[in-house]
Every structure is written in structure tokens, then in C-alpha cells.
Scaffold this motif. Structure first.
Motif, mmCIF file in Angstrom:
data_model
loop_
_atom_site.group_PDB
_atom_site.id
_atom_site.type_symbol
_atom_site.label_atom_id
_atom_site.label_comp_id
_atom_site.label_asym_id
_atom_site.label_seq_id
_atom_site.Cartn_x
_atom_site.Cartn_y
_atom_site.Cartn_z
ATOM 1 N N PRO A 194 0.438 -1.165 -0.233
ATOM 2 C CA PRO A 194 -0.153 0.001 -0.188
ATOM 3 C C PRO A 194 0.807 1.368 0.130
ATOM 4 N N LYS A 195 0.574 1.874 -0.737
ATOM 5 C CA LYS A 195 0.697 3.618 -0.848
ATOM 6 C C LYS A 195 0.783 4.964 0.684
ATOM 7 N N ASN A 196 -0.576 4.201 0.824
ATOM 8 C CA ASN A 196 -1.481 4.917 2.226
ATOM 9 C C ASN A 196 -1.545 4.101 2.980
ATOM 10 N N ILE A 216 -7.450 13.032 4.403
ATOM 11 C CA ILE A 216 -7.424 12.001 4.021
ATOM 12 C C ILE A 216 -7.247 13.076 1.704
ATOM 13 N N ASP A 235 -3.363 13.864 0.241
ATOM 14 C CA ASP A 235 -2.954 12.875 -0.755
ATOM 15 C C ASP A 235 -2.775 14.590 -1.795
ATOM 16 N N GLY A 286 2.025 9.935 -0.965
ATOM 17 C CA GLY A 286 1.478 9.102 0.145
ATOM 18 C C GLY A 286 1.229 9.327 1.541
ATOM 19 N N TYR A 299 -12.953 5.781 -0.162
ATOM 20 C CA TYR A 299 -11.561 6.330 -0.332
ATOM 21 C C TYR A 299 -10.691 5.033 -1.211
ATOM 22 N N ALA A 300 -10.851 4.349 -0.208
ATOM 23 C CA ALA A 300 -9.518 3.106 -0.307
ATOM 24 C C ALA A 300 -10.291 1.956 -1.044
ATOM 25 N N ASP A 325 -9.164 4.127 -4.799
ATOM 26 C CA ASP A 325 -7.844 4.477 -4.787
ATOM 27 C C ASP A 325 -6.898 3.235 -5.079
ATOM 28 N N ASN A 372 -4.875 1.892 -2.968
ATOM 29 C CA ASN A 372 -3.652 1.874 -3.095
ATOM 30 C C ASN A 372 -4.062 1.860 -1.454
ATOM 31 N N THR A 373 -4.401 1.886 -1.131
ATOM 32 C CA THR A 373 -4.759 2.367 0.737
ATOM 33 C C THR A 373 -5.174 1.283 1.643
ATOM 34 N N THR A 423 4.020 -1.750 4.283
ATOM 35 C CA THR A 423 4.186 -0.024 3.070
ATOM 36 C C THR A 423 5.408 -0.370 3.176
#
Length: 372
Positions: free
Chosen positions: A31-33, A236, A240, A245, A284-285, A288, A290-291, A368
């Protein structure tokens, strides 16, 4: 092509495919976030209340990966919020009351300090004062959670990029006379005290801080509204904006206080509010991709139980009506029950199982690769 050649070709293709698959999975599981949502004082019964008292489907149902954590602190079987949050923030077990320090009272490096060196943005949201035990453990170092003015000063020198909560008096009306609002401005913070803005109003700000009450935010029952959901969503969006990240901790602080006061309606209303914030993070995840979203608690408070409601029959005898819930409590303090962990997104499967609370920190850094 004869049979032998066909077999060789098929084997070669299979081996190539097997080698390719792990590489692809490795990428998708980093994950990026990270969004860590903490519901202070929340055990399984508190979570269960959403399924009986919320008008819509609880967002807890959207998780597939679920684990359990053991919450005892280094010296006590029953933890407090300071030791519990320090375990999440710094990956160590410490004594009750400790904010970001080890048993020997030396500073323990926290996740905000670690990831900020990698240009990863960080944010904190709470319905308590921003200097309260849980949010404080992610930026401060104090031998006692009661050293509120010292904790507030640590926020000024931290690398936090966004914060929202109460606690204005600890920055403005201090016993030592220090003007920490001015100090925050000098650290490139835009400080707002009258309510959440639209994102367009803060988009160009370098850093953002909301201090929206002197101490804790109002309760849901006394008109706080959807602050937690909105502040979480805005954090968020703000963190972002440069796609570098981010790490965000958002706390539903007052579920714990409902447990301490053995006030079921207070507790349940705060839990439902927290579940709405979970929805913002998951929405959001999902978009996205990547969260990583993690939802857990530092400990359970109140020995809360969804028992059958006690009633009196026509003969004057008490009985349990199994058609109606009458929440009860066994204590005005904390308990040592295991606490659920819910995870969604890349790396979420690593949060299954039963483990110590300080491993939340280790697992975040592992999935991460922020520890490299």
C-alpha cells in the motif's frame, strides 16, 4: 509437434507463468497510504451495537480480514489509552500513562517521525483534544499523559501535516505564557478555530490545523454533528493532494467516555458516528486501490454487554425480555478483553490472527516497506 516437444513447451509456459504471478502480487500488496482508525474503548459488544441500533448497514460488514489483539501494557494486565496508543504508534509495550516513551522513560520513535523522513504526509483527527492520550502518542514524548502543555508543545515541533480536534486552550491560554498558535504559524500551519472549511479553502495551505473547542469536542448527543467523518475525509484529501503517500490516524475518542460513565446512549451514538468515519475511509480506499485501512481499539471500556432487557411481570417479578436489548455495564473502567482488528486493502491479510497490540505498528511498516 511430437508429444515430447509439446510437454516441454507446456512445462516451460507453466514455469514462466508461475514466476510471473508472485511479482504481480508483490506489487499489489504494497500500500502507498495507510489509514488507522481507532475507536477508543471499543470491544466486540460496542461494535455489535451498531448492528442493532444503526439505521443503515454498519461499515464493519465491508471487511474480510479480521484479527484480534491482546492489549495488556508492559506493567499492567489492563492497559490505558496512553500505553495502548504508544503500542500502535511506536511498536513497544510501555507502562500506563506513558506517551511515546519506553519503560525506562526514554523517547520511543513513532510512525509519524519514521515516515516523515520519507516525505510521506501525516495527519491526526480526534473527537477529544488533540493533546489527549491517543493522538498525542503519535507525535509527543511525555512520561505522563497529564503533562498536557508539554504534549501541545511537542505538536509544534513534530512533522504532522494535518490535525483536527479540540484543545485550543493548551495552545492559547497556557500557564507558561507561550503562544503556541504563533509558533504553529511559524511552522507553516494555517490554524482554523471556527469550524471545518471546504477543501478548496485549504488546498493551497502548506499545513493545516483545526482547534475547534477549548478542550474536547462536543458529544454527538450535544450537537457535534458529522465532524469526525468530514474531518477524516478532508484529511485524506489534503494529505493525498501531492500523491506522495500518507499516514492518517483518526480516533473516535468518546466511545470510551460513554463506557466510563456507563451511559449506553452516549456510547452507542459515538460508535455509530465512528462507523460513519469508517465508511469515508473505505469509500476512498475502494476507489484508490493503494490504501490500507485498519480499524481497531486500544482497549474495551465499561465491560459493556448487550444483554436482554430487564422487565417486571404482572406478579412483580423481574425477568429478561429476549425480544429487546437492555445494555449493561460491569465496570466504570477498562477491561482486558481481546480487541478486534479489521483490515481492508493491500496487505490486509497480514492483520489476521491473534497477536499483541504493538505488532500493529510492525505490520504497517512491513506491508508498506516504510521500514526500509
Amino acid at each position: 509437434m511430437n508429444i515430447e516437444k509439446a510437454i516441454v513447451v507446456c512445462l516451460a509456459f507453466t514455469l514462466f507463468a508461475c514466476k510471473a504471478i508472485p511479482v504481480e502480487n508483490k506489487d499489489t500488496k504494497t500500500p502507498k497510504n495507510v489509514i488507522l482508525l481507532i475507536s477508543d474503548g471499543t470491544g466486540l459488544s460496542q461494535i455489535s451495537s451498531a448492528y442493532y441500533f444503526k439505521d443503515s448497514s454498519p461499515n464493519y460488514s465491508r471487511f474480510k480480514n479480521i484479527g484480534l489483539i491482546k492489549t495488556s501494557s508492559s506493567k499492567q494486565d489492563v492497559t490505558d489509552s496512553a500505553a495502548g496508543a504508544t503500542a500502535f504508534a511506536s511498536g513497544i509495550k510501555t507502562y500506563n500513562g506513558a506517551i511515546g516513551v519506553a519503560d525506562d522513560k526514554t523517547d520511543a520513535e513513532n510512525i509519524v517521525e519514521i515516515v516523515s523522513r520519507k516525505n510521506i504526509k501525516t495527519g491526526l483527527v480526534a473527537t477529544s483534544s488533540i493533546t489527549h492520550a491517543t493522538p498525542a502518542s503519535f507525535y509527543a514524548h511525555a512520561v505522563s499523559r497529564g503533562l498536557t502543555e508539554d504534549i501541545a508543545a511537542d505538536l509544534v515541533t513534530s512533522e504532522v501535516d494535518f490535525f483536527a480536534g479540540g484543545g485550543l486552550k493548551f495552545f492559547k491560554d497556557r500557564k507558561d505564557g507561550k503562544k503556541l498558535l504563533d509558533a504553529l504559524n511559524q511552522k507553516q500551519f494555517s490554524i482554523y478555530t471556527n469550524g471545518l472549511n471546504e477543501f478548496s479553502q485549504i488546498q493551497s495551505d502548506k499545513k493545516v490545523g483545526y482547534l475547534l473547542s477549548d478542550d474536547a469536542m462536543p458529544t454527538i448527543e450535544k450537537g457535534r454533528g458529522d465532524f469526525l467523518s468530514k474531518a477524516t475525509a478532508q484529511a485524506i484529501q489534503f494529505l493525498d493532494k501531492d500523491k506522495a503517500g500518507f499516514f492518517l490516524m483518526s480516533e473516535g475518542s468518546q466511545i470510551d467516555w460513554g463506557g466510563h460513565s456507563n451511559n449506553a446512549s452516549y456510547l452507542i451514538s459515538e460508535l455509530i458516528d465512528f462507523d460513519d468515519a469508517i465508511g469515508q475511509a473505505l469509500d476512498y480506499a475502494e476507489k484508490d486501490g493503494n490504501t490500507l485501512v485498519i480499524v481497531t481499539s486500544d482497549h474495551e471500556t465499561g465491560g459493556f454487554t448487550l444483554s436482554a432487557k430487564k422487565k417486571i411481570n404482572s406478579e412483580g417479578k423481574e425477568y429478561s425480555d429476549y425480544t429487546e436489548i437492555g445494555p449493561t455495564f460491569s465496570t466504570g473502567g477498562h477491561s482486558a478483553t481481546l480487541i478486534p482488528v479489521f483490515a481492508y486493502g493491500p496487505g490486509s491479510e497480514e492483520f489476521n490472527g491473534v497477536y499483541e497490540n504493538n505488532l500493529i505498528f510492525e505490520k504497517i511498516l512491513q506491508v508498506t516497506k516504510w521500514n526500509k
